[in-house]
Design an enzyme around this catalytic site. Sequence first.
Site, PDB file in Angstrom:
ATOM      1  N   LYS A   1      46.979  65.814  43.606  1.00 21.36           N
ATOM      2  CA  LYS A   1      46.740  66.990  44.446  1.00 21.36           C
ATOM      3  C   LYS A   1      47.517  68.167  43.862  1.00 21.36           C
ATOM      4  CE  LYS A   1      46.893  68.270  49.397  1.00 21.36           C
ATOM      5  NZ  LYS A   1      47.208  67.771  50.754  1.00 21.36           N
TER       6      LYS A   1
ATOM      7  N   SER B   1      43.388  67.986  54.158  1.00 24.31           N
ATOM      8  CA  SER B   1      43.434  68.923  53.056  1.00 24.31           C
ATOM      9  C   SER B   1      43.338  68.302  51.668  1.00 24.31           C
ATOM     10  CB  SER B   1      44.736  69.716  53.152  1.00 24.31           C
ATOM     11  OG  SER B   1      45.852  68.882  52.893  1.00 24.31           O
TER      12      SER B   1
ATOM     13  N   SER C   1      46.067  64.652  56.433  1.00 21.76           N
ATOM     14  CA  SER C   1      45.475  65.192  55.203  1.00 21.76           C
ATOM     15  C   SER C   1      45.219  64.184  54.093  1.00 21.76           C
ATOM     16  CB  SER C   1      46.359  66.319  54.649  1.00 21.76           C
ATOM     17  OG  SER C   1      46.130  67.512  55.341  1.00 21.76           O
TER      18      SER C   1
END
Lengths: 102, 501
Positions: B87, B162, B186
């Site tokens: 990420k 996310s 997330s």
Amino acid sequence: MTQHVTERDVRRMAEYARIGLADDDLPQMTEDLNNIIESLKPITEYDLEGVEPTFHPIGDLSNVMRDDVETPSFTQKEALANAPAAQDGSFLIPSILGGGDA
Amino acid sequence: MRSMAAFDYSALSVDAIRSGIAAKEFTAREVALAAIERIGAADAKVNAFLQTTPDMALAAADALDSAVSSGTFDEMGPLAGVPVAFKDNMNLLGTRTTCGSRMLENYDSAYTATCVQRIVDAGGLPMGKLNMDEFAFGSSTETSAFGTTKNPWDLERVPGGSSGGSAAAVASGMVHVTLGSDTGGSIRQPASFCGVIGIKPTYGLVSRYGVVAFGSSLDQVGPFARNVRDAALALNALVGHDPLDCTSQPCETDFTANLDEGVAGMRIGVVPEFMTAPGLEPEVGEAVLAAIQKLAAQGAEIVEVELPNAAAAMSAYYVIGPCEAFSNLSRFDSVRYGYRDPGHADLGSQYEASRAFGFGQEAQRRILLGSYLLSAGVYDTYYYPAQQVRTLITDDYRMAFGECDCILAPTSPRTAFKFGEITDPNTMHLSDIFTISINIAGNGGMSVPLGLSADSGLPASAQLICPWFKDENMLRVAAAIEREYGPAPIAPAFADGKVGA
């Protein structure tokens, strides 16, 4: 719905947060924030008399401390590598007293 | 040398890649080259990657192949030769770390995050950095400043968020293991939307050093994978004390150790309030109930547990999260790093213009909310009570885990939605209704796939929740679920070496 914050409040919050909110964005932001704050209502309706707060999960674990030993860290060059502007090994900023005439 | 196009590394397990390299069936370089080619083609459809790192992947692969040649491959880690990605809120020297924000569009990682380093040290081939909601504020990856990521199961739908890029990259078979971060759901919600495994470990299990902070009392890093053993191997690599994150705890657990034990005799908790929650779509509830029945048939004892204060978790989260974000995001000052709006004669107007341009709408909303909630007078109305409610929620979980070893619940109230389908911030926030209380209490949670939903045909999932630092419990249940449903399939348009319709 209860009006929790006015546009003037939101303007002040934005100044505190150092975000230059555009005038055009102010009404929508105010509406959004009022909706979100309204959704926080359950927090205000609990009987919390005598309940200790938890500021950190897993509170019964203790902090992990290390010995105070010097180790290599950022060089000045590394620390400045992402600076938008630098001069003579320092971060370069505009006047902090405003008006540009300081 | 085999044809690259014919070498479908994506269907192999982590163990199969490692043993294939060890047995000289293929080289790590062949895996890296195939992954570079596959990502180049498939990501044109998915847009999971914000940047790719082919040179890093090849260098890591060549080091592994040298180890094979010199007879030292046995010393290489359990993820040797496995394509991995991170990420984009995780620093990796030699890459940008943008957090999906214009604020950090040109930010060069100043060092490597501990979690990233541990995956690389375990032998992973770093393929790149993955798209996310800006600063992890969102549940659909639509708030990224650099375009949306598509759900590999249906390119018209969101991957969740996310950590949407992290979920989509695994679901499309581009890489085997990715890392995400989870502050309110997330990791688990995008894993659910994309039909893969996503683990949010117990708070304190994984170091956050080098991961850009959102809500420091809530944030935790964890892996995505397509089968339970791959995820457990990644978790093994990630956990343990890091002197650079004082919340990280020592951990000696081997998370692969109990995967074959089955659930006979385990007590699995079901929360009636969750199963009857408004907004829970029938097909999601039915899938979760079916999984409970299968576990009971395997010999698990199903017990009802109460979480009476869980309903307040959402409002507690939208107090605590924005307050912590307000504080954490104050570091973006246009001076030391990040976007600087040009041409300002005084620092104040430079701050305001830089942060107004650098932060997107959702980030601004959360920062302003934090600004309000921490202001004098308001603090006592919301912030302090939210921390007291946190005590109640934590106690609920402690009591519930007196009666069970693991809780099974929905991950998300619904399957993946379409782009633009949810625009109201409050409705978007409800995506995390079943995941948020776990961050509030600090327990571990993970999403496991349950095949396809009856009506929508999209991936269905369940969430497993474990007592503090008993993450092996939920992995054991996940392995039992996997025996019923099989490992997570690659999305059909990307299966068997395909790179999207």
